[in-house]
Write a protein that holds these residues in place. Structure first.
Motif, PDB file in Angstrom:
ATOM      1  N   SER A 297      11.547 -40.466 -18.658  1.00 24.96           N
ATOM      2  CA  SER A 297      11.201 -40.834 -20.024  1.00 24.96           C
ATOM      3  C   SER A 297      12.369 -40.705 -20.994  1.00 24.96           C
ATOM      4  CB  SER A 297      10.039 -39.966 -20.524  1.00 24.96           C
ATOM      5  OG  SER A 297       9.843 -40.116 -21.908  1.00 24.96           O
ATOM      6  N   GLY A 298      12.980 -39.553 -21.026  1.00 19.64           N
ATOM      7  CA  GLY A 298      14.073 -39.314 -21.952  1.00 19.64           C
ATOM      8  C   GLY A 298      13.626 -39.133 -23.396  1.00 19.64           C
ATOM      9  N   THR A 299      12.345 -38.883 -23.610  1.00 18.48           N
ATOM     10  CA  THR A 299      11.829 -38.698 -24.971  1.00 18.48           C
ATOM     11  C   THR A 299      11.067 -37.393 -25.077  1.00 18.48           C
ATOM     12  OG1 THR A 299       9.680 -39.757 -24.596  1.00 18.48           O
ATOM     13  CG2 THR A 299      11.536 -41.202 -25.173  1.00 18.48           C
ATOM     14  N   ILE A 300      11.099 -36.795 -26.253  1.00 19.94           N
ATOM     15  CA  ILE A 300      10.318 -35.587 -26.494  1.00 19.94           C
ATOM     16  C   ILE A 300       8.831 -35.897 -26.446  1.00 19.94           C
ATOM     17  CG2 ILE A 300       9.684 -33.880 -28.249  1.00 19.94           C
ATOM     18  CD1 ILE A 300      12.557 -33.796 -29.131  1.00 19.94           C
ATOM     19  N   GLU A 301       8.471 -37.045 -26.986  1.00 22.26           N
ATOM     20  CA  GLU A 301       7.053 -37.402 -27.141  1.00 22.26           C
ATOM     21  C   GLU A 301       6.288 -37.440 -25.823  1.00 22.26           C
ATOM     22  OE1 GLU A 301       9.286 -38.402 -30.630  1.00 22.26           O
ATOM     23  OE2 GLU A 301       9.595 -38.966 -28.528  1.00 22.26           O
ATOM     24  N   GLY A 302       6.959 -37.757 -24.742  1.00 24.65           N
ATOM     25  CA  GLY A 302       6.264 -37.873 -23.462  1.00 24.65           C
ATOM     26  C   GLY A 302       5.897 -36.555 -22.828  1.00 24.65           C
ATOM     27  N   GLY A 303       6.285 -35.445 -23.456  1.00 23.98           N
ATOM     28  CA  GLY A 303       6.064 -34.140 -22.833  1.00 23.98           C
ATOM     29  C   GLY A 303       5.019 -33.270 -23.502  1.00 23.98           C
ATOM     30  N   ASP A 304       4.002 -33.876 -24.060  1.00 20.43           N
ATOM     31  CA  ASP A 304       2.943 -33.090 -24.707  1.00 20.43           C
ATOM     32  C   ASP A 304       1.987 -32.541 -23.651  1.00 20.43           C
ATOM     33  OD1 ASP A 304       1.108 -31.871 -26.318  1.00 20.43           O
ATOM     34  OD2 ASP A 304       0.512 -33.666 -27.403  1.00 20.43           O
TER      35      ASP A 304
ATOM     36  N   GLN B   5       6.164 -27.771 -20.037  1.00 22.48           N
ATOM     37  CA  GLN B   5       6.849 -28.534 -21.076  1.00 22.48           C
ATOM     38  C   GLN B   5       8.350 -28.241 -21.051  1.00 22.48           C
ATOM     39  OE1 GLN B   5       6.474 -27.830 -25.511  1.00 22.48           O
ATOM     40  NE2 GLN B   5       5.360 -29.773 -25.339  1.00 22.48           N
ATOM     41  N   ALA B   6       8.720 -26.990 -20.783  1.00 23.10           N
ATOM     42  CA  ALA B   6      10.138 -26.650 -20.666  1.00 23.10           C
ATOM     43  C   ALA B   6      10.766 -27.373 -19.478  1.00 23.10           C
ATOM     44  CB  ALA B   6      10.320 -25.140 -20.531  1.00 23.10           C
ATOM     45  N   ASP B   7      10.011 -27.511 -18.387  1.00 24.48           N
ATOM     46  CA  ASP B   7      10.491 -28.301 -17.254  1.00 24.48           C
ATOM     47  C   ASP B   7      10.694 -29.758 -17.653  1.00 24.48           C
ATOM     48  OD1 ASP B   7      10.709 -26.336 -15.272  1.00 24.48           O
ATOM     49  OD2 ASP B   7       8.601 -26.496 -14.723  1.00 24.48           O
ATOM     50  N   TYR B   8       9.746 -30.287 -18.408  1.00 21.81           N
ATOM     51  CA  TYR B   8       9.841 -31.662 -18.883  1.00 21.81           C
ATOM     52  C   TYR B   8      11.101 -31.842 -19.733  1.00 21.81           C
ATOM     53  CZ  TYR B   8       8.826 -35.948 -21.464  1.00 21.81           C
ATOM     54  OH  TYR B   8       8.919 -37.208 -22.033  1.00 21.81           O
ATOM     55  N   LEU B   9      11.351 -30.904 -20.646  1.00 23.40           N
ATOM     56  CA  LEU B   9      12.512 -30.995 -21.522  1.00 23.40           C
ATOM     57  C   LEU B   9      13.811 -30.876 -20.732  1.00 23.40           C
ATOM     58  CD1 LEU B   9      11.126 -28.880 -24.493  1.00 23.40           C
ATOM     59  CD2 LEU B   9      11.424 -31.376 -24.419  1.00 23.40           C
ATOM     60  N   ALA B  10      13.792 -30.099 -19.666  1.00 25.25           N
ATOM     61  CA  ALA B  10      14.954 -30.047 -18.775  1.00 25.25           C
ATOM     62  C   ALA B  10      15.197 -31.425 -18.168  1.00 25.25           C
ATOM     63  CB  ALA B  10      14.738 -29.010 -17.673  1.00 25.25           C
ATOM     64  N   GLY B  11      14.110 -32.114 -17.839  1.00 19.81           N
ATOM     65  CA  GLY B  11      14.234 -33.464 -17.309  1.00 19.81           C
ATOM     66  C   GLY B  11      14.781 -34.446 -18.330  1.00 19.81           C
ATOM     67  N   VAL B  12      14.402 -34.263 -19.603  1.00 18.68           N
ATOM     68  CA  VAL B  12      14.935 -35.109 -20.672  1.00 18.68           C
ATOM     69  C   VAL B  12      16.454 -34.960 -20.747  1.00 18.68           C
ATOM     70  CG1 VAL B  12      15.009 -35.491 -23.167  1.00 18.68           C
ATOM     71  CG2 VAL B  12      12.813 -35.115 -22.023  1.00 18.68           C
ATOM     72  N   TRP B  13      16.919 -33.730 -20.666  1.00 18.89           N
ATOM     73  CA  TRP B  13      18.371 -33.520 -20.662  1.00 18.89           C
ATOM     74  C   TRP B  13      19.008 -34.231 -19.468  1.00 18.89           C
ATOM     75  CZ3 TRP B  13      20.862 -30.798 -16.670  1.00 18.89           C
ATOM     76  CH2 TRP B  13      22.264 -30.790 -16.803  1.00 18.89           C
ATOM     77  N   ALA B  14      18.397 -34.115 -18.290  1.00 18.03           N
ATOM     78  CA  ALA B  14      18.944 -34.765 -17.094  1.00 18.03           C
ATOM     79  C   ALA B  14      18.990 -36.281 -17.268  1.00 18.03           C
ATOM     80  CB  ALA B  14      18.112 -34.393 -15.873  1.00 18.03           C
ATOM     81  N   HIS B  15      18.024 -36.832 -17.983  1.00 16.35           N
ATOM     82  CA  HIS B  15      17.998 -38.273 -18.268  1.00 16.35           C
ATOM     83  C   HIS B  15      19.278 -38.691 -18.985  1.00 16.35           C
ATOM     84  CE1 HIS B  15      16.235 -42.138 -19.709  1.00 16.35           C
ATOM     85  NE2 HIS B  15      16.947 -41.872 -20.797  1.00 16.35           N
ATOM     86  N   TYR B  16      19.661 -37.929 -20.005  1.00 16.81           N
ATOM     87  CA  TYR B  16      20.861 -38.268 -20.766  1.00 16.81           C
ATOM     88  C   TYR B  16      22.130 -37.971 -19.971  1.00 16.81           C
ATOM     89  CZ  TYR B  16      18.078 -39.231 -24.879  1.00 16.81           C
ATOM     90  OH  TYR B  16      17.186 -39.802 -25.755  1.00 16.81           O
ATOM     91  N   ALA B  17      22.090 -36.955 -19.121  1.00 22.24           N
ATOM     92  CA  ALA B  17      23.235 -36.668 -18.257  1.00 22.24           C
ATOM     93  C   ALA B  17      23.490 -37.842 -17.324  1.00 22.24           C
ATOM     94  CB  ALA B  17      22.984 -35.389 -17.456  1.00 22.24           C
ATOM     95  N   GLN B  18      22.412 -38.445 -16.838  1.00 21.13           N
ATOM     96  CA  GLN B  18      22.568 -39.627 -15.993  1.00 21.13           C
ATOM     97  C   GLN B  18      23.130 -40.801 -16.793  1.00 21.13           C
ATOM     98  OE1 GLN B  18      19.142 -42.024 -14.705  1.00 21.13           O
ATOM     99  NE2 GLN B  18      19.844 -41.723 -12.613  1.00 21.13           N
TER     100      GLN B  18
END
Length: 279
Positions: free
Chosen positions: A265-272, A196-209
């Protein structure tokens, strides 16, 4: 990653050269248990953590005697800019959900450090302590990423920071407290926690893009790093075979997959990850 000339976080505590003090004597306190269960980064060896906690030693090095190399100065500026960007991203994501994001502090250290989770050496790698809302990193880990993990590039390091910030997000959302007891009893929950922490790192990368901060090859650098620190890859390199029952962070494929899912995804919800049927 486009980072030069951008805002650096003010939430950085520089302890480099000051050293830390290892816990004298043996035995694991609550802090040591928290480190083992929660703050190991990227496939770290629990044995390294045990050794760092139980070793009788101390450091008397002072910051006044420590001179930063040019690389250290540049790296500290880079991670500070990355931290600032995570602050901006997560503050906005939390605001949209009617929540308030509390910025973590990034502690830079050399060799060893003391946190609210206990004493630790740089052998454990970067880690997050939920007891004090601080990320801890010895910037020599950048060299380890390139040499040991064969994961060059500044965005590989950005992924490391974003992963630890992901643990902070989990703490603020109550996920850490909710699953801490289960992680003590079952490694499978530890794996889901780390993914999940990896997923959240990806969410941050989504917004960086979205903010046009990424350069060609950045996501590949993060995926390479995620793959390099999968439990199966690390165990096969160390002993020639993998023991899935002992995994704590997930396989290389799982780590890549969940980071990329967050990125798309860029969303918290997708990382359950805790309720996902398959990882």
């Amino acid at each position: 990653m486009k980072w030069q000339g951008r805002r650096a976080s003010s939430n950085v505590e520089d302890r480099r050269g000051r050293g830390g003090k290892a816990v004298v004597g043996g035995g694991l306190g609550v802090g040591g248990i928290v480190i083992i269960l929660i703050v190991m980064l990227l496939g770290g060896d629990p044995g390294d953590i045990l050794n760092s906690i139980t070793t009788t030693s101390s450091s008397t090095q002072t910051s006044g005697n420590y001179e930063l190399s040019q690389q250290e100065q540049e790296l500290s500026q880079f991670v500070s800019v990355v931290l600032a960007d995570t602050e901006d991203v997560w503050s906005e994501v939390f605001r949209q959900k009617g929540l308030t994001y509390e910025n973590p502090t990034l502690v830079l250290y050399t060799d060893s450090v003391e946190s609210a989770c206990g004493a630790s050496s740089s052998a454990v790698g970067p880690f997050y302590c939920p007891a004090d809302y601080k990320l801890y990193i010895d910037l020599s880990f950048y060299d380890e990423l390139q040499q040991r993990f064969q994961s060059p590039g500044d965005f590989a390091m950005a992924y490391v920071i974003a992963h630890e910030v992901g643990h902070h997000v989990q703490t603020l959302l109550g996920t850490t407290d909710k699953y801490a007891a289960r992680m003590q009893q079952d490694n499978a929950y530890q794996v889901r926690f780390e993914l999940q922490a990896d997923y959240l790192a990806g969410v941050w990368a989504h917004y960086a893009q979205d903010k046009n901060l990424l350069e060609a090859g950045d996501i590949d650098e993060a995926l390479t790093a995620a793959s390099a620190v999968g439990d199966d890859t690390l165990q096969k390199k160390a002993q020639g075979y993998a023991v899935p029952e002992s995994f704590t962070h997930g396989t290389s494929e799982q780590r890549k997959s969940w980071f990329y899912k967050g990125f798309k995804s860029g969303t918290i919800e997708g990382g359950d990850t805790f309720h996902a049927k398959s990882l």
